[in-house]
Design an enzyme around this catalytic site. Structure first.
Site, PDB file in Angstrom:
ATOM      1  CG  ASP A  88     -22.050 -14.622   8.903  1.00  0.00           C
ATOM      2  OD1 ASP A  88     -22.709 -14.201   8.710  1.00  0.00           O
ATOM      3  OD2 ASP A  88     -20.766 -14.259   8.882  1.00  0.00           O
ATOM      4  CB  SER A  94     -18.214  -9.577   5.128  1.00  0.00           C
ATOM      5  OG  SER A  94     -18.787  -8.626   5.716  1.00  0.00           O
ATOM      6  CG  HIS A 141     -21.978 -10.389   9.347  1.00  0.00           C
ATOM      7  ND1 HIS A 141     -21.172 -11.365   9.048  1.00  0.00           N
ATOM      8  CD2 HIS A 141     -21.537  -9.266   8.994  1.00  0.00           C
ATOM      9  CE1 HIS A 141     -20.219 -10.710   8.109  1.00  0.00           C
ATOM     10  NE2 HIS A 141     -20.319  -9.540   8.388  1.00  0.00           N
TER      11      HIS A 141
END
Length: 381
Positions: free
Chosen positions: A136, A214, A101
């Site tokens: 992801d 992240s 992402h």
């Protein structure tokens, strides 16, 4: 495409071990300039004194990278739609891991440009080798010549226990090279992926994970990566003590497939199932305590072709609507299902085309059903 409620765009990274070496090199004869890749391997963290956040930060933070993604038409990150995340160096060849992402848009399109910034200030263009929206995970590649690289060592996540000390290094809210520490708060969580399928066995931690973290690793006391920080659960938009990381066992599978093929294939059975618990097993009168009660079967799926059956009657039981009367899958290839190793985990670990034998309880009798898994549909939820 459904995104997780709080995907934390971030930077974090760590490495492993202690000597300098050259990993190839080259020269530009026209510019008369030697470009040598300096690879620093870090070892021996925490072997004697246990968890030492200061040592982890001092020795491993050079492995942290910031990932800058540009999605708009402008050549400037400031003048276009873009994002900031994190990543970490995998080896001396210039491969870098991050979250999918971080380098994809809400619609699943890849960033038009991606840049990687190292802790020493070097900023270079990166190529997206591949993305795994189901886990992801994304794999990037930079040209290593002229860079100083500190690779990370990937650990294991299947033997973690709640309470283990962990550390994350990232760029929360753009504050680069920030260290946070905490513990493994829980295991076996299911978190949203970038598709309609869940990411299983996720790690929950109270180490502060904020926007900007992240894509970076969650590290154990030896400085080994045990997960990629991916999400926060929040009501205010900030880290409130509940962060989640994609487990490194799943990450390793994704990275290897992306490096080899540029994609990751996941096995697909095509059922919606409810894990049994003892009281439900008693209520529906089955003589097993663990298994997957089939609720629904996708039309045209491998499950339908193999003759698996879903129930038709619905009951309300312990504040949950349950479809009863269908098959109960109790084992896959002879391995019994458990609460922590359920049907979704087992099928997700397999690939398209794999044949599995399911131990199915139907009308009180055990039946073996062979199924050839299909390819997981690409559609997002």
């Amino acid at each position: 495409m459904r995104r997780a409620a709080a995907l934390a765009l971030a930077a974090a990274g760590l490495a492993v071990a202690g000597c300098n070496s050259d990993d190839g090199g080259g020269s530009d004869s026209g510019a008369q300039k030697v470009t040598t890749t300096n690879v620093k391997v870090v070892e021996g963290i925490g072997r004697q004194g246990g968890f030492d956040p200061a040592e982890i930060y001092r020795r491993l933070s050079p492995g942290v990278v910031t990932v800058l993604s540009v999605f708009g038409d402008s050549a400037s990150l400031l003048d276009s739609e873009g994002g900031q995340g994190a990543g970490f160096v995998l080896d001396g060849k210039g491969y870098i891991a991050t979250n999918a992402h971080v380098v994809t848009s809400e619609s699943g399109d890849r960033a038009r440009q991606v840049f990687v910034e190292f802790s020493d200030g070097n900023r270079v263009k990166a190529t997206v080798v591949g993305v795994d929206l189901n886990a992801d995970v994304a794999l990037l590649k930079v040209e290593p010549q002229g860079l100083s690289l500190t690779p990370l060592r990937l650990g294991v996540s299947h033997n973690l226990v709640v309470g283990e000390a962990v550390a994350a290094i990232g760029s929360p809210f753009g504050e680069r090279q920030s260290l946070s520490i905490g513990v493994v708060s829980a295991l076996d969580r299911n978190i949203d992926s970038l598709t309609r399928f869940k990411i299983g066995d996720a790690i929950q931690t109270d180490a502060a994970i904020n926007p900007g973290n992240s894509g970076g690793p969650l590290l154990d006391d030896h400085g080994q990566v045990i997960g990629i920080n991916a999400q926060i659960k929040t009501q205010s938009g900030g880290g409130e003590g509940v962060g989640f990381a994609v487990p490194v066992d799943a990450v390793k599978r994704s990275l290897q497939a992306l490096r080899d093929h540029g994609r990751v294939d996941y096995g697909y059975l095509g059922v919606s199932a409810l894990p049994l618990w003892p009281q439900l097993a008693d209520r529906i009168d089955v003589n097993v305590r663990n298994g997957a009660l089939i609720q629904q079967i996708e039309s045209g799926s491998p499950a339908e072709k193999a003759g698996l059956r879903a129930g038709h009657d619905e009951i309300d039981f312990e504040a949950q609507r349950v479809t009863i009367g269908g098959d109960v899958i109790v084992a896959v290839d002879g391995r019994p299902l458990t609460r922590t190793d359920d049907l979704a985990d087992r099928i997700s670990s397999l690939s398209t085309g794999d044949e599995v034998e399911l131990d199915v309880l139907r009308d009180g009798q055990h039946k073996n059903v062979k199924v050839r898994l299909g390819n997981r549909p690409p559609g997002s939820g």
